[in-house]
Design a protein around this motif. Sequence first.
Motif, PDB file in Angstrom:
ATOM      1  N   LEU A  33      24.960  77.704  10.104  1.00 32.06           N
ATOM      2  CA  LEU A  33      25.113  78.456  11.344  1.00 32.06           C
ATOM      3  C   LEU A  33      24.081  79.572  11.339  1.00 32.06           C
ATOM      4  O   LEU A  33      24.001  80.343  10.381  1.00 32.06           O
ATOM      5  CB  LEU A  33      26.514  79.060  11.442  1.00 32.06           C
ATOM      6  CG  LEU A  33      27.652  78.067  11.600  1.00 32.06           C
ATOM      7  CD1 LEU A  33      28.116  77.577  10.251  1.00 32.06           C
ATOM      8  CD2 LEU A  33      28.784  78.688  12.364  1.00 32.06           C
ATOM      9  N   VAL A  34      23.291  79.663  12.421  1.00 35.40           N
ATOM     10  CA  VAL A  34      22.267  80.697  12.528  1.00 35.40           C
ATOM     11  C   VAL A  34      22.427  81.381  13.887  1.00 35.40           C
ATOM     12  O   VAL A  34      22.304  80.727  14.923  1.00 35.40           O
ATOM     13  CB  VAL A  34      20.842  80.104  12.406  1.00 35.40           C
ATOM     14  CG1 VAL A  34      19.798  81.195  12.517  1.00 35.40           C
ATOM     15  CG2 VAL A  34      20.679  79.340  11.108  1.00 35.40           C
ATOM     16  N   PRO A  35      22.709  82.686  13.893  1.00 38.37           N
ATOM     17  CA  PRO A  35      22.839  83.384  15.173  1.00 38.37           C
ATOM     18  C   PRO A  35      21.477  83.588  15.828  1.00 38.37           C
ATOM     19  O   PRO A  35      20.479  83.811  15.145  1.00 38.37           O
ATOM     20  CB  PRO A  35      23.471  84.724  14.803  1.00 38.37           C
ATOM     21  CG  PRO A  35      23.163  84.905  13.358  1.00 38.37           C
ATOM     22  CD  PRO A  35      23.005  83.554  12.756  1.00 38.37           C
ATOM     23  N   GLU A  36      21.437  83.472  17.149  1.00 33.12           N
ATOM     24  CA  GLU A  36      20.253  83.806  17.934  1.00 33.12           C
ATOM     25  C   GLU A  36      20.520  85.168  18.551  1.00 33.12           C
ATOM     26  O   GLU A  36      21.631  85.433  19.011  1.00 33.12           O
ATOM     27  CB  GLU A  36      20.028  82.779  19.033  1.00 33.12           C
ATOM     28  CG  GLU A  36      19.709  81.408  18.516  1.00 33.12           C
ATOM     29  CD  GLU A  36      19.551  80.388  19.635  1.00 33.12           C
ATOM     30  OE1 GLU A  36      19.810  80.712  20.813  1.00 33.12           O
ATOM     31  OE2 GLU A  36      19.178  79.264  19.314  1.00 33.12           O
ATOM     32  N   THR A  37      19.521  86.042  18.525  1.00 27.63           N
ATOM     33  CA  THR A  37      19.721  87.382  19.071  1.00 27.63           C
ATOM     34  C   THR A  37      18.737  87.672  20.194  1.00 27.63           C
ATOM     35  O   THR A  37      17.640  87.120  20.250  1.00 27.63           O
ATOM     36  CB  THR A  37      19.561  88.449  17.976  1.00 27.63           C
ATOM     37  OG1 THR A  37      18.257  88.335  17.409  1.00 27.63           O
ATOM     38  CG2 THR A  37      20.598  88.276  16.880  1.00 27.63           C
ATOM     39  N   SER A  38      19.152  88.532  21.079  1.00 27.22           N
ATOM     40  CA  SER A  38      18.328  89.012  22.177  1.00 27.22           C
ATOM     41  C   SER A  38      18.715  90.463  22.427  1.00 27.22           C
ATOM     42  O   SER A  38      19.899  90.762  22.597  1.00 27.22           O
ATOM     43  CB  SER A  38      18.587  88.166  23.425  1.00 27.22           C
ATOM     44  OG  SER A  38      17.860  88.672  24.521  1.00 27.22           O
ATOM     45  N   GLU A  39      17.727  91.340  22.378  1.00 27.29           N
ATOM     46  CA  GLU A  39      17.945  92.771  22.598  1.00 27.29           C
ATOM     47  C   GLU A  39      19.020  93.334  21.666  1.00 27.29           C
ATOM     48  O   GLU A  39      19.865  94.131  22.076  1.00 27.29           O
ATOM     49  CB  GLU A  39      18.280  93.036  24.062  1.00 27.29           C
ATOM     50  CG  GLU A  39      17.163  92.633  25.005  1.00 27.29           C
ATOM     51  CD  GLU A  39      17.475  92.892  26.461  1.00 27.29           C
ATOM     52  OE1 GLU A  39      18.474  93.566  26.770  1.00 27.29           O
ATOM     53  OE2 GLU A  39      16.706  92.396  27.297  1.00 27.29           O
ATOM     54  N   GLY A  40      19.004  92.873  20.404  1.00 26.50           N
ATOM     55  CA  GLY A  40      19.925  93.405  19.409  1.00 26.50           C
ATOM     56  C   GLY A  40      21.340  92.864  19.478  1.00 26.50           C
ATOM     57  O   GLY A  40      22.216  93.350  18.773  1.00 26.50           O
ATOM     58  N   ARG A  41      21.579  91.857  20.316  1.00 27.11           N
ATOM     59  CA  ARG A  41      22.920  91.273  20.445  1.00 27.11           C
ATOM     60  C   ARG A  41      22.868  89.780  20.173  1.00 27.11           C
ATOM     61  O   ARG A  41      21.862  89.129  20.440  1.00 27.11           O
ATOM     62  CB  ARG A  41      23.466  91.485  21.859  1.00 27.11           C
ATOM     63  CG  ARG A  41      23.713  92.923  22.168  1.00 27.11           C
ATOM     64  CD  ARG A  41      24.264  93.061  23.553  1.00 27.11           C
ATOM     65  NE  ARG A  41      24.580  94.454  23.792  1.00 27.11           N
ATOM     66  CZ  ARG A  41      25.505  94.841  24.617  1.00 27.11           C
ATOM     67  NH1 ARG A  41      26.202  93.954  25.295  1.00 27.11           N
ATOM     68  NH2 ARG A  41      25.751  96.117  24.786  1.00 27.11           N
ATOM     69  N   ILE A  42      23.957  89.248  19.673  1.00 28.59           N
ATOM     70  CA  ILE A  42      24.034  87.804  19.463  1.00 28.59           C
ATOM     71  C   ILE A  42      24.137  87.123  20.822  1.00 28.59           C
ATOM     72  O   ILE A  42      25.031  87.415  21.612  1.00 28.59           O
ATOM     73  CB  ILE A  42      25.233  87.429  18.574  1.00 28.59           C
ATOM     74  CG1 ILE A  42      25.025  88.004  17.170  1.00 28.59           C
ATOM     75  CG2 ILE A  42      25.408  85.907  18.514  1.00 28.59           C
ATOM     76  CD1 ILE A  42      26.205  87.816  16.249  1.00 28.59           C
ATOM     77  N   SER A  43      23.189  86.219  21.099  1.00 32.19           N
ATOM     78  CA  SER A  43      23.168  85.522  22.385  1.00 32.19           C
ATOM     79  C   SER A  43      23.550  84.050  22.245  1.00 32.19           C
ATOM     80  O   SER A  43      23.760  83.362  23.238  1.00 32.19           O
ATOM     81  CB  SER A  43      21.786  85.637  23.025  1.00 32.19           C
ATOM     82  OG  SER A  43      20.791  85.091  22.170  1.00 32.19           O
ATOM     83  N   GLY A  44      23.617  83.574  21.021  1.00 29.58           N
ATOM     84  CA  GLY A  44      23.992  82.184  20.779  1.00 29.58           C
ATOM     85  C   GLY A  44      24.097  81.937  19.296  1.00 29.58           C
ATOM     86  O   GLY A  44      23.720  82.775  18.481  1.00 29.58           O
ATOM     87  N   ILE A  45      24.614  80.784  18.948  1.00 24.47           N
ATOM     88  CA  ILE A  45      24.717  80.392  17.547  1.00 24.47           C
ATOM     89  C   ILE A  45      24.249  78.951  17.430  1.00 24.47           C
ATOM     90  O   ILE A  45      24.779  78.067  18.109  1.00 24.47           O
ATOM     91  CB  ILE A  45      26.161  80.516  17.017  1.00 24.47           C
ATOM     92  CG1 ILE A  45      26.622  81.969  17.086  1.00 24.47           C
ATOM     93  CG2 ILE A  45      26.254  79.996  15.578  1.00 24.47           C
ATOM     94  CD1 ILE A  45      28.056  82.181  16.690  1.00 24.47           C
ATOM     95  N   ARG A  46      23.223  78.735  16.598  1.00 29.70           N
ATOM     96  CA  ARG A  46      22.757  77.374  16.313  1.00 29.70           C
ATOM     97  C   ARG A  46      23.603  76.823  15.175  1.00 29.70           C
ATOM     98  O   ARG A  46      23.787  77.488  14.160  1.00 29.70           O
ATOM     99  CB  ARG A  46      21.308  77.373  15.874  1.00 29.70           C
ATOM    100  CG  ARG A  46      20.355  77.505  16.989  1.00 29.70           C
ATOM    101  CD  ARG A  46      18.943  77.334  16.456  1.00 29.70           C
ATOM    102  NE  ARG A  46      18.052  77.684  17.514  1.00 29.70           N
ATOM    103  CZ  ARG A  46      17.346  76.803  18.207  1.00 29.70           C
ATOM    104  NH1 ARG A  46      17.381  75.536  17.871  1.00 29.70           N
ATOM    105  NH2 ARG A  46      16.584  77.188  19.192  1.00 29.70           N
ATOM    106  N   ILE A  47      24.079  75.612  15.364  1.00 25.69           N
ATOM    107  CA  ILE A  47      24.853  74.944  14.331  1.00 25.69           C
ATOM    108  C   ILE A  47      24.108  73.669  13.963  1.00 25.69           C
ATOM    109  O   ILE A  47      23.853  72.828  14.823  1.00 25.69           O
ATOM    110  CB  ILE A  47      26.279  74.609  14.812  1.00 25.69           C
ATOM    111  CG1 ILE A  47      27.008  75.897  15.202  1.00 25.69           C
ATOM    112  CG2 ILE A  47      27.040  73.833  13.744  1.00 25.69           C
ATOM    113  CD1 ILE A  47      28.343  75.672  15.870  1.00 25.69           C
ATOM    114  N   ILE A  48      23.727  73.562  12.701  1.00 26.47           N
ATOM    115  CA  ILE A  48      22.999  72.398  12.222  1.00 26.47           C
ATOM    116  C   ILE A  48      23.937  71.623  11.304  1.00 26.47           C
ATOM    117  O   ILE A  48      24.425  72.166  10.308  1.00 26.47           O
ATOM    118  CB  ILE A  48      21.712  72.802  11.459  1.00 26.47           C
ATOM    119  CG1 ILE A  48      20.782  73.601  12.372  1.00 26.47           C
ATOM    120  CG2 ILE A  48      20.984  71.585  10.929  1.00 26.47           C
ATOM    121  CD1 ILE A  48      20.817  75.054  12.147  1.00 26.47           C
TER     122      ILE A  48
END
Length: 65
Positions: A33-48
């Motif tokens: 699981l890798v969080p995606e961030t935008s402007e210092g906030r979590i905007s999504g989570i990649r799940i591989i």
Amino acid sequence: MSIAGEGVRLLAAEVNGALGLLARAGEELVGVLVPETSEGRISGIRIIANPDKLRLSHSGGLSGS
């Protein structure tokens, strides 16, 4: 109740240069699981979870993206 499932441990690790979580069942890597961030906030989570993308490289990091 475990959010990761019975017998699955979540371990913090560097994944492709970012902080992520490795999901392990025993010694087997079952997901990342890798969080995606935008402007210092979590905007999504990649799940591989594709086994072909979960192979470890020689440096100890994950190969692929």
